[in-house]
Scaffold this motif. Structure first.
Motif, PDB file in Angstrom:
ATOM      1  N   PRO A  97      11.428 102.290 -16.993  1.00  0.00           N
ATOM      2  CA  PRO A  97      11.459 102.307 -15.510  1.00  0.00           C
ATOM      3  C   PRO A  97      11.506 103.738 -14.968  1.00  0.00           C
ATOM      4  O   PRO A  97      12.021 104.615 -15.687  1.00  0.00           O
ATOM      5  CB  PRO A  97      12.745 101.544 -15.174  1.00  0.00           C
ATOM      6  N   PRO A  98      10.923 103.981 -13.772  1.00  0.00           N
ATOM      7  CA  PRO A  98      10.285 102.997 -12.902  1.00  0.00           C
ATOM      8  C   PRO A  98       8.837 102.691 -13.272  1.00  0.00           C
ATOM      9  O   PRO A  98       8.274 101.694 -12.833  1.00  0.00           O
ATOM     10  CB  PRO A  98      10.340 103.651 -11.510  1.00  0.00           C
ATOM     11  N   TYR A  99       8.215 103.566 -14.116  1.00  0.00           N
ATOM     12  CA  TYR A  99       6.768 103.449 -14.370  1.00  0.00           C
ATOM     13  C   TYR A  99       6.408 102.108 -15.032  1.00  0.00           C
ATOM     14  O   TYR A  99       5.397 101.496 -14.693  1.00  0.00           O
ATOM     15  CB  TYR A  99       6.315 104.607 -15.265  1.00  0.00           C
ATOM     16  N   ARG A 100       7.244 101.664 -15.954  1.00  0.00           N
ATOM     17  CA  ARG A 100       6.927 100.432 -16.690  1.00  0.00           C
ATOM     18  C   ARG A 100       6.691  99.267 -15.721  1.00  0.00           C
ATOM     19  O   ARG A 100       5.755  98.489 -15.893  1.00  0.00           O
ATOM     20  CB  ARG A 100       8.072 100.075 -17.635  1.00  0.00           C
ATOM     21  N   ASP A 101       7.502  99.170 -14.660  1.00  0.00           N
ATOM     22  CA  ASP A 101       7.433  98.024 -13.753  1.00  0.00           C
ATOM     23  C   ASP A 101       6.615  98.316 -12.494  1.00  0.00           C
ATOM     24  O   ASP A 101       6.109  97.396 -11.866  1.00  0.00           O
ATOM     25  CB  ASP A 101       8.857  97.612 -13.361  1.00  0.00           C
ATOM     26  N   ALA A 102       6.499  99.599 -12.131  1.00  0.00           N
ATOM     27  CA  ALA A 102       5.901  99.928 -10.815  1.00  0.00           C
ATOM     28  C   ALA A 102       4.406 100.195 -10.867  1.00  0.00           C
ATOM     29  O   ALA A 102       3.715 100.044  -9.864  1.00  0.00           O
ATOM     30  CB  ALA A 102       6.616 101.155 -10.239  1.00  0.00           C
ATOM     31  N   LEU A 103       3.867 100.554 -12.035  1.00  0.00           N
ATOM     32  CA  LEU A 103       2.455 100.947 -12.073  1.00  0.00           C
ATOM     33  C   LEU A 103       1.537  99.729 -12.209  1.00  0.00           C
ATOM     34  O   LEU A 103       1.902  98.735 -12.830  1.00  0.00           O
ATOM     35  CB  LEU A 103       2.202 101.938 -13.207  1.00  0.00           C
ATOM     36  N   PRO A 104       0.335  99.797 -11.648  1.00  0.00           N
ATOM     37  CA  PRO A 104      -0.626  98.674 -11.709  1.00  0.00           C
ATOM     38  C   PRO A 104      -1.325  98.589 -13.064  1.00  0.00           C
ATOM     39  O   PRO A 104      -2.553  98.745 -13.171  1.00  0.00           O
ATOM     40  CB  PRO A 104      -1.593  99.004 -10.580  1.00  0.00           C
ATOM     41  N   TRP A 105      -0.556  98.340 -14.121  1.00  0.00           N
ATOM     42  CA  TRP A 105      -1.088  98.389 -15.486  1.00  0.00           C
ATOM     43  C   TRP A 105      -2.239  97.410 -15.698  1.00  0.00           C
ATOM     44  O   TRP A 105      -3.125  97.661 -16.507  1.00  0.00           O
ATOM     45  CB  TRP A 105       0.033  98.093 -16.483  1.00  0.00           C
ATOM     46  N   ARG A 106      -2.281  96.294 -14.961  1.00  0.00           N
ATOM     47  CA  ARG A 106      -3.343  95.299 -15.175  1.00  0.00           C
ATOM     48  C   ARG A 106      -4.714  95.829 -14.737  1.00  0.00           C
ATOM     49  O   ARG A 106      -5.742  95.242 -15.076  1.00  0.00           O
ATOM     50  CB  ARG A 106      -3.007  93.997 -14.436  1.00  0.00           C
TER      51      ARG A 106
END
Ligand code: 6PG
Length: 202
Positions: free
Chosen positions: A58-67
């Motif tokens: 976090p925060p990148y793991r949950d906040a970024l549009p990985w899909r």
């Protein structure tokens, strides 16, 4: 035209990981907001591992549009995907196993990656235009698997070049060529250690 190179000097590996993760996160968010997708090429070697582990928290793991992220590598050692020397294996353990990038959007740089690279929207000259390319730097000045004196440096058309005699083991490698690297919207070099000072200076 030579793009401006802005060296950001930080204290140590932890600060490098933080700065590189934040820089990358900004560009992933920007690319997806502007074009609904981000085309990202990861770097190999040891230095980027900290950045990838940081993006997996976090925060990148949950906040970024990985899909909406498509991933490949700026170079790869031609070894099995589960080999400890594999750049794919490093990134998988550090990042890909922890964020929801769809498997069909992950393209290991093995075999003939040209069809996958041709899926990246091209620039005006028809070259795949990545949003972000990560690179490292060797003490001899090599980056990706473009080693000093290598014919791969002269490649003007092919998107990738095969290297059979890399001075850094393993010898068999596949590397993006300069036309692809230079077509990217943004390139991040992650460099750490006093042994790289000369190469970076040059
Ligand atoms: C590779 C790399 C290579 C790497 C440099 C720096 O597959 O070996 O892509 O270009 O970035 O050799 O490696 P370190 O980060 O391990 O010092």
């Amino acid at each position: 035209m030579v793009a401006a190179i802005t060296p950001l000097v930080v204290l140590g590996p932890a600060e490098l990981a933080e700065a590189a993760a934040s820089w990358t996160a900004e560009r992933i968010t920007g690319a997806v907001a502007a074009r609904r997708a981000c085309y990202l090429a990861l770097a190999g070697g040891e230095t980027p591992r900290g950045c990838y582990e940081r993006l997996a928290r976090p925060p990148y793991r949950d906040a970024l549009p990985w899909r909406s992220v498509f991933v490949t590598w700026s170079d790869e050692r031609q070894v099995a995907l589960d080999d400890p020397a594999s750049n794919y294996a490093m990134a998988k353990a550090a990042l890909l196993d922890h964020v929801p990038i769809p498997l069909e959007q992950v393209f290991p740089l093995l075999g003939d990656p040209t069809p996958a690279l041709r899926r990246v929207p091209p620039d005006a000259r028809g070259r795949p235009r990545f949003d972000v390319i990560h690179l490292g730097l060797g003490e001899d000045g090599h980056t990706a698997s473009l080693f000093p004196g290598s014919p791969a440096l002269d490649e003007a058309k092919a998107l990738v070049a095969y290297v059979h005699d890399a001075p850094k083991p393993p010898p068999e490698r596949l590397t993006m060529t300069l036309p692809v690297i230079n077509a990217a919207r943004a390139v991040l070099f992650m460099v750490q250690g006093a042994s790289k000072r000369d190469a970076l200076g040059r």
